[in-house]
Design a protein around this motif. Structure first.
Motif, mmCIF file in Angstrom:
data_model
loop_
_atom_site.group_PDB
_atom_site.id
_atom_site.type_symbol
_atom_site.label_atom_id
_atom_site.label_comp_id
_atom_site.label_asym_id
_atom_site.label_seq_id
_atom_site.Cartn_x
_atom_site.Cartn_y
_atom_site.Cartn_z
ATOM 1 N N PRO A 140 -2.405 -15.209 0.709
ATOM 2 C CA PRO A 140 -1.941 -14.981 -0.877
ATOM 3 C C PRO A 140 -2.301 -13.588 -1.244
ATOM 4 O O PRO A 140 -2.703 -12.712 -0.621
ATOM 5 N N LEU A 141 -1.483 -13.483 -2.412
ATOM 6 C CA LEU A 141 -1.373 -12.132 -2.840
ATOM 7 C C LEU A 141 -2.648 -11.533 -3.309
ATOM 8 O O LEU A 141 -3.094 -10.078 -3.203
ATOM 9 N N LEU A 142 -3.261 -12.398 -3.938
ATOM 10 C CA LEU A 142 -4.783 -11.824 -4.264
ATOM 11 C C LEU A 142 -5.481 -11.530 -3.024
ATOM 12 O O LEU A 142 -6.290 -10.280 -3.204
ATOM 13 N N GLN A 144 -4.218 -9.890 -0.717
ATOM 14 C CA GLN A 144 -3.756 -8.849 -0.238
ATOM 15 C C GLN A 144 -4.264 -7.535 -1.059
ATOM 16 O O GLN A 144 -4.592 -6.617 -0.457
ATOM 17 N N LEU A 145 -4.359 -8.050 -2.220
ATOM 18 C CA LEU A 145 -4.995 -7.048 -3.363
ATOM 19 C C LEU A 145 -6.206 -6.414 -3.021
ATOM 20 O O LEU A 145 -6.610 -5.288 -2.870
ATOM 21 N N PHE A 146 -7.277 -7.477 -2.466
ATOM 22 C CA PHE A 146 -8.372 -7.321 -2.222
ATOM 23 C C PHE A 146 -8.596 -6.636 -0.918
ATOM 24 O O PHE A 146 -9.400 -5.646 -0.833
ATOM 25 N N VAL A 147 -7.835 -6.703 0.202
ATOM 26 C CA VAL A 147 -7.654 -6.028 1.414
ATOM 27 C C VAL A 147 -7.485 -4.517 0.921
ATOM 28 O O VAL A 147 -8.145 -3.624 1.219
ATOM 29 N N LEU A 148 -6.410 -4.113 0.215
ATOM 30 C CA LEU A 148 -6.276 -2.938 -0.193
ATOM 31 C C LEU A 148 -7.178 -2.341 -0.976
ATOM 32 O O LEU A 148 -7.585 -0.983 -0.856
ATOM 33 N N TYR A 149 -7.695 -3.125 -2.012
ATOM 34 C CA TYR A 149 -8.643 -2.308 -2.828
ATOM 35 C C TYR A 149 -10.129 -2.526 -2.166
ATOM 36 O O TYR A 149 -10.698 -1.307 -2.278
ATOM 37 N N TYR A 150 -10.761 -3.530 -1.959
ATOM 38 C CA TYR A 150 -12.209 -3.637 -1.533
ATOM 39 C C TYR A 150 -12.062 -3.476 -0.001
ATOM 40 O O TYR A 150 -13.028 -2.676 0.365
ATOM 41 N N TRP A 172 -2.264 2.498 -9.032
ATOM 42 C CA TRP A 172 -1.674 2.800 -7.633
ATOM 43 C C TRP A 172 -1.948 1.879 -6.596
ATOM 44 O O TRP A 172 -0.697 1.540 -6.036
ATOM 45 N N VAL A 173 -3.110 1.384 -6.463
ATOM 46 C CA VAL A 173 -3.280 0.361 -5.540
ATOM 47 C C VAL A 173 -2.774 -0.964 -5.761
ATOM 48 O O VAL A 173 -1.980 -1.423 -4.989
ATOM 49 N N ALA A 174 -2.677 -1.265 -7.125
ATOM 50 C CA ALA A 174 -2.016 -2.640 -7.567
ATOM 51 C C ALA A 174 -0.507 -2.281 -7.327
ATOM 52 O O ALA A 174 0.215 -3.313 -6.952
ATOM 53 N N ILE A 175 0.118 -1.111 -7.788
ATOM 54 C CA ILE A 175 1.458 -0.916 -7.539
ATOM 55 C C ILE A 175 1.805 -1.047 -6.107
ATOM 56 O O ILE A 175 3.053 -1.728 -5.779
ATOM 57 N N LEU A 176 0.877 -0.459 -5.196
ATOM 58 C CA LEU A 176 1.245 -0.593 -3.966
ATOM 59 C C LEU A 176 1.216 -2.178 -3.325
ATOM 60 O O LEU A 176 2.252 -2.471 -2.642
ATOM 61 N N GLY A 177 0.277 -2.513 -3.762
ATOM 62 C CA GLY A 177 0.195 -4.253 -3.383
ATOM 63 C C GLY A 177 1.322 -5.005 -3.767
ATOM 64 O O GLY A 177 1.899 -5.911 -3.026
ATOM 65 N N ALA A 246 -3.842 -8.072 -10.931
ATOM 66 C CA ALA A 246 -4.168 -7.047 -10.952
ATOM 67 C C ALA A 246 -5.528 -6.847 -11.499
ATOM 68 O O ALA A 246 -6.559 -5.913 -11.238
ATOM 69 N N ALA A 247 -5.653 -7.540 -12.671
ATOM 70 C CA ALA A 247 -7.007 -7.673 -13.164
ATOM 71 C C ALA A 247 -8.328 -7.744 -12.184
ATOM 72 O O ALA A 247 -9.490 -7.345 -12.502
#
Ligand SMILES: Nc1ncnc2c1ncn2[C@@H]1O[C@H](COP(=O)(O)OP(=O)(O)O)[C@@H](O)[C@H]1O
Ligand SMILES: [Mg+2]
Lengths: 308, 248
Positions: A140-142, A144-150, A172-177, A246-247
């Motif tokens: 899941p994309l979400l 992936q975003l959680f891994v990058l951010y949290y 920037w983290v969102a853009i990377l994800g 990203a929200a």
């Protein structure tokens, strides 16, 4: 020469275009939408030269008064004023939505092309590319975003030079994800398109002495990327909508801002209808734009023949 | 008979997996010779041509082109292909490029000519095959005969010393074959060395110095066209020629 010549100048294009009422309305709505966005953004960058920062471009009170005076529309006056009050937040959030989508799409494309080429023509690199695309398309994309951010806490590593660009490093983290994820999807579309380029043309390229990479660059990519435009447009549209995820890592983009106001005012329906319309406008703009790109680079006989 | 001081193919064998598709194929050509390869479908004609420019790799034997061993592992394959032009049955034109673009790509990207010089050369070559009026047409806008002539011009633009033709007219409607053969006749007149797979017997008869009959990867028989067509020594050759003739 029998080739399909396209109208060259703007004047000719306008003259040649369909003038139905529906089309005119669509163009007018598009102009209004982008006019509103651009003026709002510029106003904010220039420190509120037109209206104070955070204020709508037109006075909500004036809109309400005008509508209230019109028979039949009076019932909507209060809602309209509310929407007008909302517009500065929407414009602000849309800015991030547009930037995140555009940057992720373009950088993702730059990554996707070599990924697709490796997948089709590589040996070891084909496996690497496959592993990458399956990993990113299969989770899941979400997540992936959680891994990058949290998980990796990447926001704290954003280089100083970049951190000033946006109010929050997390952008920037969102853009990377979205870039990493979008690259996987784009690579998949481009791969399919590359595979549809006839083998014989590759042979012909090799036969005149082009190396394999040169043949890919000069023969396969120019055709494959054209074939990829329609499915690539889909990815563009998906990305606009998915960018709302990203929200969930606290990026104050369109969805985030809408949600914020909604939880303060409890006017969920109205707010999310307006937000939905904003996404729709972005999506329509993207597909119109890509339609134009497709027309501009069309070659007679290549891909689907267009009706002239 | 040729001395083979230009192209000498000696005992070339080629396998695809376990399937042996060429069995000790040998023939030779002098500069300016035209050799025609004939044989049933699947007999290895295309494979033989492709071994000459290393689009296919022969596992055994020797191919000497102008004194150089083509099959040597040290050979610069791209350099070889610069000197050996190839024309395909299916034309294989670059679909995204105009006629000029197709012909200019090699000179521009392989020979390193400037954009303007490459275009000029492409225009010359297209003129040579009678397409001066179709320079900016895309492949899809050209007839099969015109496309094949672009294919010929594309190969010629590299100024090759040997031209390989793989059934250049067999994908064409009958009324379009003539214009392609005409272009090929022009090359013969200019003294181009040509190795041609074709079943156009009249073409072979008129211009071939030697005809080589391949069957199941073996050279069954070879000789000057008059001899091979009129008095084939092998029964298999005779049967094949009858079949071809009855098709025409
Ligand atoms: N790339 C390939 N892989 C496996 N087998 C092949 C390949 N190309 C040709 N062959 C086989 O080699 C034989 C000779 O083919 P080919 O040279 O194309 O014959 P021709 O041109 O005389 O019709 C055929 O049996 C064909 O199936
Ligand atoms: Mg063949």
């Amino acid at each position: 020469m029998a080739s399909a010549t396209r109208p060259a100048t703007v004047r000719e294009r306008v003259a040649a275009s369909d003038r139905s009422i529906g089309r005119l309305l669509l163009v007018a709505a598009g102009a209004l939408f982008w006019g509103w966005l651009l003026v709002s953004w510029v106003n904010r960058w220039l420190g509120g030269v037109l209206v104070p920062i955070g204020e709508p471009l037109v006075s909500a009170a004036a809109v309400e008064a005008t509508l209230a005076a019109l028979p039949g529309l009076a019932a909507y006056a209060a809602d309209a004023a509310f929407v007008v009050e909302l517009t500065p937040q929407l414009a602000r959030g849309t800015w991030l939505t547009v930037v995140i989508t555009a940057v992720s799409l373009v950088v993702g494309f730059v990554i996707a092309v070599p990924l697709a080429v490796a997948r089709v023509y590589g040996r070891f690199s084909a496996w690497l590319s496959l592993a990458y695309t399956e990993l990113l398309r299969g989770t899941p994309l979400l997540a992936q975003l959680f891994v990058l951010y949290y998980g990796l806490n990447l926001a704290s590593y954003v280089p100083g030079a970049l951190s000033g660009v946006f109010a929050r490093g997390v952008v920037w983290v969102a853009i990377l994800g979205f870039t990493l994820n979008g690259a996987a999807y784009q690579a998949e579309y481009i791969r399919g398109a590359l595979e549809s380029v006839e083998e014989g043309q590759i042979t012909a390229g090799r036969a005149i002495g082009l190396s394999k990479l040169e043949t890919i660059y000069h023969v396969v990519l120019p055709q494959g990327l054209r074939y990829a435009i329609p499915s690539w447009t889909n990815e563009f549209v998906y990305l606009i909508k998915y960018s709302s995820l990203a929200a969930f890592i606290t990026v104050p983009e369109l969805y985030y801002r809408a949600d914020q106001v909604a939880s303060e005012t409890f006017r969920y329906t109205l707010i999310f209808v307006v937000t939905g319309v904003t996404y729709l406008a972005l999506v329509l703009t993207a597909s119109k734009l890509m339609g134009r790109v497709e027309e501009a680079v069309a070659i007679p006989g290549l891909g689907v023949e267009r009706e002239e | 008979m040729s001395d083979g001081d230009f192209l000498r193919v000696t005992d070339v064998s080629k396998w695809y997996g376990d399937e042996r598709v060429l069995h000790d194929v040998s023939f030779e050509m002098d500069r300016g010779d035209v050799t025609v390869l004939i044989g049933p479908s699947g007999s290895g004609k295309s494979t033989m041509l492709r071994c000459v420019n290393r689009l296919a790799e022969a596992q055994e034997g020797s191919i000497r082109l102008d004194g150089e061993e083509v099959l040597s592992p040290d050979l610069d394959v791209d350099e070889l292909r610069r000197e050996v032009g190839m024309v395909f049955q299916g034309f294989n034109l670059f679909a995204h490029l105009t006629a000029v673009g197709n012909v200019a790509l090699g000179p521009r990207r392989v020979l390193g000519l400037s954009e303007a010089d490459a275009r000029e050369r492409a225009e010359e070559q297209l003129d040579r095959v009678g397409l001066a009026d179709q320079l900016d047409s895309y492949p899809a806008e050209l007839s099969g005969g015109q496309q094949q002539r672009v294919g010929i011009a594309r190969a010629l633009a590299m100024e090759p010393k040997l031209m390989l033709f793989d059934e250049p007219t067999s994908a064409l409607d009958p009324e379009l074959i003539g214009e392609v053969l005409e272009a090929m006749h022009g090359l013969v007149d200019e003294g181009m060395t040509m190795l041609v797979v074709t079943h156009e017997m009249s073409f072979a008869r008129e211009v071939a110095d030697e005809v080589v009959f391949l069957d199941e990867g073996h050279v069954v028989e070879r000789g000057p066209p008059d001899q091979l067509f009129e008095r084939p020594e092998k029964e298999r050759t005779g049967r094949f020629l009858e079949r071809i003739a009855s098709h025409d």
